[in-house]
Structures are given as C-alpha cells and as structure tokens.
Design a protein around this motif. Structure first.
Motif, mmCIF file in Angstrom:
data_model
loop_
_atom_site.group_PDB
_atom_site.id
_atom_site.type_symbol
_atom_site.label_atom_id
_atom_site.label_comp_id
_atom_site.label_asym_id
_atom_site.label_seq_id
_atom_site.Cartn_x
_atom_site.Cartn_y
_atom_site.Cartn_z
ATOM 1 N N UNK A 122 0.834 -1.205 0.000
ATOM 2 C CA UNK A 122 0.000 0.000 0.000
ATOM 3 C C UNK A 122 0.873 1.262 0.000
ATOM 4 N N UNK A 123 1.901 1.236 0.819
ATOM 5 C CA UNK A 123 2.778 2.410 0.919
ATOM 6 C C UNK A 123 3.510 2.674 -0.386
ATOM 7 N N UNK A 124 3.980 1.605 -1.029
ATOM 8 C CA UNK A 124 4.661 1.755 -2.324
ATOM 9 C C UNK A 124 3.700 2.373 -3.338
ATOM 10 N N UNK A 125 2.479 1.894 -3.364
ATOM 11 C CA UNK A 125 1.467 2.403 -4.296
ATOM 12 C C UNK A 125 1.151 3.873 -4.011
ATOM 13 N N UNK A 126 0.951 4.206 -2.735
ATOM 14 C CA UNK A 126 0.659 5.602 -2.369
ATOM 15 C C UNK A 126 1.817 6.519 -2.743
ATOM 16 N N UNK A 127 3.025 6.034 -2.544
ATOM 17 C CA UNK A 127 4.200 6.834 -2.918
ATOM 18 C C UNK A 127 4.212 7.111 -4.403
ATOM 19 N N UNK A 128 4.078 6.069 -5.209
ATOM 20 C CA UNK A 128 4.191 6.263 -6.658
ATOM 21 C C UNK A 128 3.014 7.065 -7.215
ATOM 22 N N UNK A 129 1.828 6.869 -6.662
ATOM 23 C CA UNK A 129 0.649 7.582 -7.155
ATOM 24 C C UNK A 129 0.615 9.051 -6.750
ATOM 25 N N UNK A 130 1.341 9.401 -5.702
ATOM 26 C CA UNK A 130 1.223 10.754 -5.148
ATOM 27 C C UNK A 130 2.539 11.517 -5.047
ATOM 28 N N UNK A 131 3.583 10.986 -5.646
ATOM 29 C CA UNK A 131 4.865 11.691 -5.661
ATOM 30 C C UNK A 131 5.532 11.812 -4.303
ATOM 31 N N UNK A 132 5.240 10.872 -3.408
ATOM 32 C CA UNK A 132 5.874 10.887 -2.092
ATOM 33 C C UNK A 132 7.194 10.127 -2.143
ATOM 34 N N UNK A 133 8.136 10.536 -1.341
ATOM 35 C CA UNK A 133 9.398 9.819 -1.240
ATOM 36 C C UNK A 133 9.342 8.880 -0.044
ATOM 37 N N UNK A 134 10.273 7.957 -0.007
ATOM 38 C CA UNK A 134 10.390 7.096 1.169
ATOM 39 C C UNK A 134 10.660 7.905 2.415
ATOM 40 N N UNK A 135 11.426 8.979 2.259
ATOM 41 C CA UNK A 135 11.738 9.838 3.406
ATOM 42 C C UNK A 135 10.482 10.560 3.893
ATOM 43 N N UNK A 136 9.590 10.938 2.965
ATOM 44 C CA UNK A 136 8.315 11.541 3.355
ATOM 45 C C UNK A 136 7.519 10.577 4.239
ATOM 46 N N UNK A 137 7.456 9.314 3.826
ATOM 47 C CA UNK A 137 6.702 8.320 4.591
ATOM 48 C C UNK A 137 7.358 8.097 5.952
ATOM 49 N N UNK A 138 8.670 7.976 5.986
ATOM 50 C CA UNK A 138 9.390 7.810 7.251
ATOM 51 C C UNK A 138 9.088 8.982 8.180
ATOM 52 N N UNK A 139 9.156 10.185 7.652
ATOM 53 C CA UNK A 139 8.882 11.376 8.461
ATOM 54 C C UNK A 139 7.431 11.395 8.932
ATOM 55 N N UNK A 140 6.519 10.973 8.080
ATOM 56 C CA UNK A 140 5.105 10.917 8.472
ATOM 57 C C UNK A 140 4.928 10.002 9.678
ATOM 58 N N UNK A 141 5.537 8.829 9.625
ATOM 59 C CA UNK A 141 5.417 7.873 10.732
ATOM 60 C C UNK A 141 5.882 8.515 12.033
ATOM 61 N N UNK A 142 7.049 9.120 12.008
ATOM 62 C CA UNK A 142 7.618 9.715 13.216
ATOM 63 C C UNK A 142 6.785 10.909 13.681
ATOM 64 N N UNK A 143 6.448 11.793 12.770
ATOM 65 C CA UNK A 143 5.759 13.030 13.147
ATOM 66 C C UNK A 143 4.305 12.813 13.544
#
Length: 159
Positions: A122-143
C-alpha cells in the motif's frame, strides 16, 4: 553503515576513543521489559561523550526502534552524555524536522483512516501515485505518532 562510521571515527582528530555497545539500557515495548545496547560511545578529546546509534533512515521509524531511541536518549541524558541516531545520510532530527508536502500528509492520513492499516505494498502504491518519497513516509510515521512494525505495516496512532 556502522563500519563506515567506525572508519570516520578512526580518522577524526577530535575523537579520543570510542567503545562499541558500551551499555545495557532497559526499556519497555509492547508491555514487555527489554534490553537495548546502543552501537557506540564516543568520547572527544575535550572530554564530552556521545552515545551513537546507527540505523538506516527507514528503520529509524520502526516503533521498536523509536522506543529504544527514547530510552537511549533518557539514559544518555541521565549520564551527562549526548545522544544521536544517524544513517548514512540523515539523523533522527532530520526526520523529525522534514517538511512533508501537505497533500502527501493528507493522502497518508486519509488512507489510514479508510483502511485502518497500510501494508508495505500500500505504501509503495501511495508513494508512486502521489509523488511521495520514502523519506516523506518515514517522516510521516515519526511526526504523526503512527506505528510501524518490522513488517512495515503502518497503523494510526492509538490514543
């Protein structure tokens, strides 16, 4: 990654010495008492000390590693030491301070609310569909305070 850090320390004139896994730090995760051994104690030539943990950036966001980090920080502070979590490119502070695009934050929030949990796929799909980076997702989790298990399953923070 740890070897690269050790090589840097060997060449650093400000480092008096370092020690691997210098302490056992107790912590609790998921209701169980556990033990944690930080990677390095670094002592500088002016006598300052720093506990250092080396982790890939995405693994810094894992809930168990955040629990270890919180325990490490508290223990280091109680001993008069600094605390730093680093990867080959980032520190944990970089993750905490990273500005996630507002649209990306909303996409992740909405997906979690809709599905309850997000898998790695799901995360891979959301990243590719929405221009998010892995670092964006990592930061989202922490923040956001979301939880991320070792299988990279993301769930919303429970209050």
């Amino acid at each position: 990654m740890e070897l690269d850090v050790l090589k840097l320390l060997e060449r650093c004139e400000q480092v008096a010495y370092y020690q691997e896994q210098p302490a056992m730090i107790p912590y609790t995760f998921e209701g169980r008492s556990r033990r944690y051994f930080p990677d390095l104690l670094i002592v500088t030539t002016d006598g300052r000390g720093l506990l250092l943990e080396v982790k890939p950036s995405d693994r810094m966001a894992l809930s168990i590693n955040q629990a270890k980090s919180a325990a490490g920080l508290a223990w280091a502070n109680s001993q008069g030491l600094g605390w730093l979590v680093v990867s080959d490119r980032h520190t944990f502070k970089d993750i905490e301070e990273h500005v996630i695009p507002a649209v990306g934050w909303q996409v992740l929030d909405n997906a979690l609310k809709l599905r309850g949990a997000l898998t790695w796929r799901d995360l891979i799909s959301l990243r590719s569909d929405n221009g998010l980076t892995g670092f964006d997702v990592t930061a989202y989790v922490v923040q956001s305070g979301a939880t991320l298990d070792s299988g990279y399953r993301l769930t919303a923070r429970t209050v």
